[in-house]
Design a protein around this motif. Sequence first.
Motif, mmCIF file in Angstrom:
data_model
loop_
_atom_site.group_PDB
_atom_site.id
_atom_site.type_symbol
_atom_site.label_atom_id
_atom_site.label_comp_id
_atom_site.label_asym_id
_atom_site.label_seq_id
_atom_site.Cartn_x
_atom_site.Cartn_y
_atom_site.Cartn_z
ATOM 1 N N TRP A 98 -18.741 49.887 25.601
ATOM 2 C CA TRP A 98 -19.083 48.968 26.320
ATOM 3 C C TRP A 98 -20.390 49.140 26.828
ATOM 4 O O TRP A 98 -21.466 48.470 26.491
ATOM 5 N N PHE A 99 -20.672 50.431 27.567
ATOM 6 C CA PHE A 99 -22.157 50.386 28.141
ATOM 7 C C PHE A 99 -23.116 50.938 27.047
ATOM 8 O O PHE A 99 -24.348 50.631 27.264
ATOM 9 N N PRO A 100 -22.820 51.631 26.157
ATOM 10 C CA PRO A 100 -23.883 52.098 24.861
ATOM 11 C C PRO A 100 -24.259 50.571 24.080
ATOM 12 O O PRO A 100 -25.400 50.494 23.937
ATOM 13 N N LEU A 101 -23.438 49.727 24.149
ATOM 14 C CA LEU A 101 -23.712 48.452 23.623
ATOM 15 C C LEU A 101 -24.697 47.548 24.391
ATOM 16 O O LEU A 101 -25.621 46.638 24.001
ATOM 17 N N ILE A 102 -24.479 47.553 25.540
ATOM 18 C CA ILE A 102 -25.350 46.973 26.660
ATOM 19 C C ILE A 102 -26.555 47.574 27.044
ATOM 20 O O ILE A 102 -27.425 46.822 27.175
ATOM 21 N N LEU A 103 -26.365 48.660 27.375
ATOM 22 C CA LEU A 103 -27.624 49.710 27.986
ATOM 23 C C LEU A 103 -28.395 50.359 26.868
ATOM 24 O O LEU A 103 -29.665 50.526 27.087
ATOM 25 N N ALA A 104 -27.918 50.864 25.815
ATOM 26 C CA ALA A 104 -28.617 51.344 24.755
ATOM 27 C C ALA A 104 -28.078 51.253 23.327
ATOM 28 O O ALA A 104 -27.592 52.042 22.525
ATOM 29 N N PRO A 105 -28.587 49.914 22.963
ATOM 30 C CA PRO A 105 -28.107 49.363 21.610
ATOM 31 C C PRO A 105 -29.262 49.845 20.592
ATOM 32 O O PRO A 105 -28.880 49.450 19.298
ATOM 33 N N SER A 106 -30.154 50.463 20.956
ATOM 34 C CA SER A 106 -31.458 50.653 19.890
ATOM 35 C C SER A 106 -30.754 51.766 18.976
ATOM 36 O O SER A 106 -29.940 52.516 19.317
ATOM 37 N N GLU A 107 -31.483 52.023 17.901
ATOM 38 C CA GLU A 107 -31.229 52.777 16.770
ATOM 39 C C GLU A 107 -31.571 54.337 17.288
ATOM 40 O O GLU A 107 -30.699 55.002 16.999
ATOM 41 N N GLU A 108 -32.306 54.438 18.215
ATOM 42 C CA GLU A 108 -32.584 55.892 18.758
ATOM 43 C C GLU A 108 -31.690 56.154 19.800
ATOM 44 O O GLU A 108 -31.419 57.371 19.963
ATOM 45 N N THR A 109 -30.784 55.432 20.525
ATOM 46 C CA THR A 109 -29.844 55.901 21.526
ATOM 47 C C THR A 109 -28.553 55.370 21.237
ATOM 48 O O THR A 109 -27.468 55.590 22.000
ATOM 49 N N LYS A 110 -28.337 55.003 19.964
ATOM 50 C CA LYS A 110 -26.945 54.723 19.745
ATOM 51 C C LYS A 110 -25.832 55.930 19.610
ATOM 52 O O LYS A 110 -26.266 56.949 19.404
ATOM 53 N N THR A 111 -24.423 55.742 19.974
ATOM 54 C CA THR A 111 -23.633 56.893 20.080
ATOM 55 C C THR A 111 -22.689 56.610 19.291
ATOM 56 O O THR A 111 -23.039 55.909 18.366
ATOM 57 N N VAL A 112 -21.961 57.527 18.912
ATOM 58 C CA VAL A 112 -20.879 57.674 17.954
ATOM 59 C C VAL A 112 -20.165 56.429 17.674
ATOM 60 O O VAL A 112 -20.164 55.849 16.586
ATOM 61 N N THR A 113 -19.357 56.025 18.840
ATOM 62 C CA THR A 113 -18.839 54.667 18.966
ATOM 63 C C THR A 113 -19.527 53.613 18.297
ATOM 64 O O THR A 113 -19.094 52.658 17.636
ATOM 65 N N LEU A 114 -20.784 53.438 18.825
ATOM 66 C CA LEU A 114 -21.545 52.362 18.631
ATOM 67 C C LEU A 114 -22.094 52.371 17.161
ATOM 68 O O LEU A 114 -22.182 51.394 16.406
ATOM 69 N N GLY A 115 -22.288 53.630 16.822
ATOM 70 C CA GLY A 115 -22.680 53.914 15.217
ATOM 71 C C GLY A 115 -21.666 53.356 14.415
ATOM 72 O O GLY A 115 -22.093 53.129 13.254
ATOM 73 N N ALA A 116 -20.402 53.560 14.576
ATOM 74 C CA ALA A 116 -19.252 53.407 13.618
ATOM 75 C C ALA A 116 -19.211 51.802 13.510
ATOM 76 O O ALA A 116 -18.649 51.533 12.328
#
Length: 279
Positions: free
Chosen positions: A215-233
């Motif tokens: 949830w929060f990575p998608l809203i607060l840090a969706p850029s390529e440089e700040t993506k997390t594992v769950t968002l990158g998947a």
Amino acid sequence: MSTATRSVPRTIGAHAILLTYTVIALFPVILVIMNSFKSRAGIFGAPLTPPTPKTFDLIGYTTVIGQGDFIHYFQNSLVVTVASLFLVLLFGAMAAFALSEYRFRGNSLMGLYLALGIMIPIRLGTVAILQLMVASGLVNTLTALILVYTAQGLPLAVFILSEFMKQVSDDLKNAGRIDGLSEYTIFFRLVLPLVRPSMATVAVFTMIPIWNDLWFPLILAPSEETKTVTLGAQLFLGQFVTNWNAILAALSLAIMPVLILYVIFSRQLIRGITSGAVK
């Protein structure tokens, strides 16, 4: 019938229930890891069977490593999780020590206020949090995620640690004060070592929602440089075509840190859950 004889069926029943729950909880994890080593045909043809020489395939892992920047996503998740855990354990333990050790006006009210953070989901404040991060210039930074996850984990940390710290011997702390130790020395050298099981419990229960959060990575840090594992998947999820090999491989890699953390802190975690007191 003796007490020992009557307790045998209860023990067997309790172990049967726990074993059943363990199988149910581990089955999806085993299924994901098992199918990550299969070809696409093997996944859909026999999803419940282990990989065979005919179905064994590492295409999922080669795709994850070759496409996108999964290693970078993994590093981002690791930085966010470790930093958040450190801050939660440090500030949570200090707040719990203050609430359990010192008596001041509003002590109980402060504890109740922090406990409300456990009952009220932090996602209800997503809009306000986003506005705050935009005003602070922290959008698309790992700092934004660290701050949010620290605030999310503190209420549970304070609630658990304060109960354990109340049971630390007052004689031990007073002896330290008589010897001239400062409150910080008493906290770090006398109290913290005695509440390690509860610290491990807080660490595990705090890490899992942080590491798995989308949830929060998608809203607060969706850029390529700040993506997390769950968002990158999510890169392997398409509107019309989904690369299931890559998704299962990415999920399997994402599961590893949680398993490693459990193996490292398993003894302390079990002691923290079962004992309920500092010995």
